[in-house]
Design a protein around this motif. Structure first.
Motif, PDB file in Angstrom:
ATOM      1  N   ALA A  25       0.760  -1.170  -0.121  1.00 30.23           N
ATOM      2  CA  ALA A  25      -0.102  -0.140  -0.024  1.00 30.23           C
ATOM      3  C   ALA A  25       0.633   1.222   0.116  1.00 30.23           C
ATOM      4  O   ALA A  25       1.809   1.414   0.587  1.00 30.23           O
ATOM      5  CB  ALA A  25      -0.896  -0.011   1.167  1.00 30.23           C
ATOM      6  N   ILE A  26       0.550   2.286  -0.718  1.00 30.25           N
ATOM      7  CA  ILE A  26       1.044   3.546  -0.850  1.00 30.25           C
ATOM      8  C   ILE A  26       0.694   4.247   0.272  1.00 30.25           C
ATOM      9  O   ILE A  26       1.477   4.943   1.019  1.00 30.25           O
ATOM     10  CB  ILE A  26       0.832   4.301  -2.334  1.00 30.25           C
ATOM     11  N   GLU A  27      -0.812   4.368   0.371  1.00 29.66           N
ATOM     12  CA  GLU A  27      -1.181   5.307   1.526  1.00 29.66           C
ATOM     13  C   GLU A  27      -0.996   4.349   2.940  1.00 29.66           C
ATOM     14  O   GLU A  27      -1.031   3.294   2.920  1.00 29.66           O
ATOM     15  CB  GLU A  27      -2.784   5.308   1.383  1.00 29.66           C
ATOM     16  N   GLU A  54      -0.988  10.696   3.207  1.00 32.85           N
ATOM     17  CA  GLU A  54       0.269  10.433   2.154  1.00 32.85           C
ATOM     18  C   GLU A  54       1.297  10.133   2.521  1.00 32.85           C
ATOM     19  O   GLU A  54       1.684  10.119   3.865  1.00 32.85           O
ATOM     20  CB  GLU A  54       0.364  11.656   1.735  1.00 32.85           C
ATOM     21  N   PRO A  55       1.983   9.164   1.784  1.00 39.26           N
ATOM     22  CA  PRO A  55       3.225   8.522   2.421  1.00 39.26           C
ATOM     23  C   PRO A  55       4.482   9.669   2.422  1.00 39.26           C
ATOM     24  O   PRO A  55       4.424  10.743   1.771  1.00 39.26           O
ATOM     25  CB  PRO A  55       3.557   7.479   1.326  1.00 39.26           C
ATOM     26  N   SER A  56       5.147   9.382   3.426  1.00 40.66           N
ATOM     27  CA  SER A  56       6.486  10.325   3.361  1.00 40.66           C
ATOM     28  C   SER A  56       7.356   9.954   2.147  1.00 40.66           C
ATOM     29  O   SER A  56       7.161   8.851   1.722  1.00 40.66           O
ATOM     30  CB  SER A  56       7.438  10.105   4.875  1.00 40.66           C
ATOM     31  N   ALA A  57       8.181  10.957   1.982  1.00 36.78           N
ATOM     32  CA  ALA A  57       9.259  10.586   0.773  1.00 36.78           C
ATOM     33  C   ALA A  57      10.105   9.207   1.130  1.00 36.78           C
ATOM     34  O   ALA A  57      10.310   8.410   0.402  1.00 36.78           O
ATOM     35  CB  ALA A  57      10.141  11.691   0.740  1.00 36.78           C
ATOM     36  N   ALA A  58      10.392   9.034   2.345  1.00 43.31           N
ATOM     37  CA  ALA A  58      11.247   7.774   2.710  1.00 43.31           C
ATOM     38  C   ALA A  58      10.327   6.491   2.645  1.00 43.31           C
ATOM     39  O   ALA A  58      10.948   5.744   1.907  1.00 43.31           O
ATOM     40  CB  ALA A  58      11.714   7.993   4.213  1.00 43.31           C
ATOM     41  N   SER A  59       9.148   6.541   3.135  1.00 42.48           N
ATOM     42  CA  SER A  59       8.269   5.257   2.579  1.00 42.48           C
ATOM     43  C   SER A  59       7.934   4.984   1.428  1.00 42.48           C
ATOM     44  O   SER A  59       8.028   3.866   0.988  1.00 42.48           O
ATOM     45  CB  SER A  59       7.035   5.634   3.646  1.00 42.48           C
ATOM     46  N   LEU A  60       7.950   6.013   0.613  1.00 46.24           N
ATOM     47  CA  LEU A  60       7.543   6.131  -0.961  1.00 46.24           C
ATOM     48  C   LEU A  60       8.798   5.405  -1.652  1.00 46.24           C
ATOM     49  O   LEU A  60       8.861   4.303  -2.486  1.00 46.24           O
ATOM     50  CB  LEU A  60       7.308   7.433  -1.562  1.00 46.24           C
ATOM     51  N   ALA A  61      10.033   6.106  -1.233  1.00 45.72           N
ATOM     52  CA  ALA A  61      11.022   5.397  -1.726  1.00 45.72           C
ATOM     53  C   ALA A  61      11.538   3.789  -1.467  1.00 45.72           C
ATOM     54  O   ALA A  61      12.003   2.982  -2.064  1.00 45.72           O
ATOM     55  CB  ALA A  61      12.376   6.156  -1.167  1.00 45.72           C
ATOM     56  N   LYS A  62      10.868   3.540  -0.092  1.00 48.15           N
ATOM     57  CA  LYS A  62      11.275   1.844   0.468  1.00 48.15           C
ATOM     58  C   LYS A  62      10.279   1.357  -0.335  1.00 48.15           C
ATOM     59  O   LYS A  62      10.650   0.202  -0.750  1.00 48.15           O
ATOM     60  CB  LYS A  62      10.997   1.986   1.838  1.00 48.15           C
ATOM     61  N   GLY A 115       1.078   7.972  -9.914  1.00 47.01           N
ATOM     62  CA  GLY A 115       2.137   8.292 -11.093  1.00 47.01           C
ATOM     63  C   GLY A 115       3.658   8.186 -10.699  1.00 47.01           C
ATOM     64  O   GLY A 115       4.143   7.511 -11.719  1.00 47.01           O
ATOM     65  N   VAL A 116       4.063   8.543  -9.922  1.00 48.31           N
ATOM     66  CA  VAL A 116       5.638   8.456  -9.323  1.00 48.31           C
ATOM     67  C   VAL A 116       5.915   7.112  -9.386  1.00 48.31           C
ATOM     68  O   VAL A 116       6.908   6.662  -9.733  1.00 48.31           O
ATOM     69  CB  VAL A 116       5.791   9.358  -8.226  1.00 48.31           C
TER      70      VAL A 116
END
Length: 277
Positions: A203-205, A210-218, A243-244
């Motif tokens: 899950a992204i959310e 919204e996810p943090s930049a760190a969690s999104l990168a992970k 989209g990212v």
């Protein structure tokens, strides 16, 4: 005299138009999948109306004044369990229609966390195993308000049960052949589906935020390592982060609607998307 005759004829015509058939009782449900289950079991004995319309988010939707007024006609309210709409509005809905019997369709279903330390996923109906319990709870509630038709409801429940069992068999056959068992999703609505079929939901959310930049990168790094091929998106939760992630992981993006009335077709669509080679 003619006037009297015309009046009598008019009354006769009115009687013919309103043939004395009483209005069917109304049941209100929170979301469209619950309307599907309620109509399958209730058959022609009830009119079933949905509070959160198709295309709206059950996390943020606010009922209209017309819906609040119409609720007074309902005898039964069937909720999903713990959707954002229900947490926010159930007390107010109950105060507006104090006669209303409220039933939790997810009663008896063990809640699952999306991830360790997160809130429980309220999307219980996305699991055929859970759907059997939901259908049983709805049948029991209908028999409570209309005991004379309880045998009719049980017969419809039996028919629906076989449909759900058949659906589960079809999804199992598809997912057993999946070579990649992970998928990305923005709003984590498929926790129970993933459990049933030994899949991994990424899950992204997180807890509605919204996810943090760190969690999104992970997440992106994990998806790359796992070779994840699919990302599910829901139009109610359109977000630039999808989209990212799609760009960085090169996954195929597929729109789904877990809130669809056509519950069986939607779950089959999800299984097909995951396991098509």
């Amino acid at each position: 005299m003619k006037r009297v005759i015309y009046l009598l004829l008019g009354l006769a015509m009115l009687a013919a138009c309103t043939d004395g058939t009483p209005e069917k009782p109304t049941i209100t449900v929170t979301i469209e999948p619950l309307r599907y289950f309620a109509e399958q079991i209730g058959g022609d004995r009830f009119d079933v109306v949905t509070m959160v319309p198709n295309g709206a988010s059950p996390e943020t939707y606010e009922p209209t004044a017309q819906q609040m007024a119409a609720l007074a006609k309902s005898e039964l309210y069937i909720k999903a369990g713990n959707l954002g709409f229900e947490r926010t509005w159930m007390k107010r809905l109950g105060a507006n229609a104090q006669h209303l019997i409220v039933v939790d369709s997810s009663e008896g279903i063990e809640p699952l966390q999306v991830s360790k330390g997160s809130a429980a996923d309220p999307h219980t109906w996305t699991s055929p195993a859970n759907a059997l319990r939901i259908a049983h709870n709805i049948c029991k509630a209908m028999s409570r308000i209309d005991s004379k038709d309880s045998a009719y409801f049980r017969a419809n429940l039996d028919s629906l049960t076989w449909k759900i069992i058949d659906l589960d068999a079809k999804i199992s056959a598809k997912t057993d052949e999946c070579t990649n068992r992970s998928f990305i999703i923005y709003h984590p609505a498929l926790t129970y589906f993933a459990r049933d079929y030994r899949l991994e939901q990424m899950a992204i959310e997180a807890n509605g935020h919204e996810p943090s930049a760190a969690s999104l990168a992970k997440l992106i790094d994990s998806a790359r390592k796992k070779g994840t091929r699919i990302m599910f998106v829901q139009k109610e939760f359109a977000n630039r982060n999808t989209g990212v992630v799609a760009k960085e992981t090169n996954v195929k993006t597929i729109e789904i609607n877990p809130l669809s009335y056509d519950w069986e077709a939607e779950l089959l669509k999800i299984a097909d998307a995951l396991c098509t080679k």
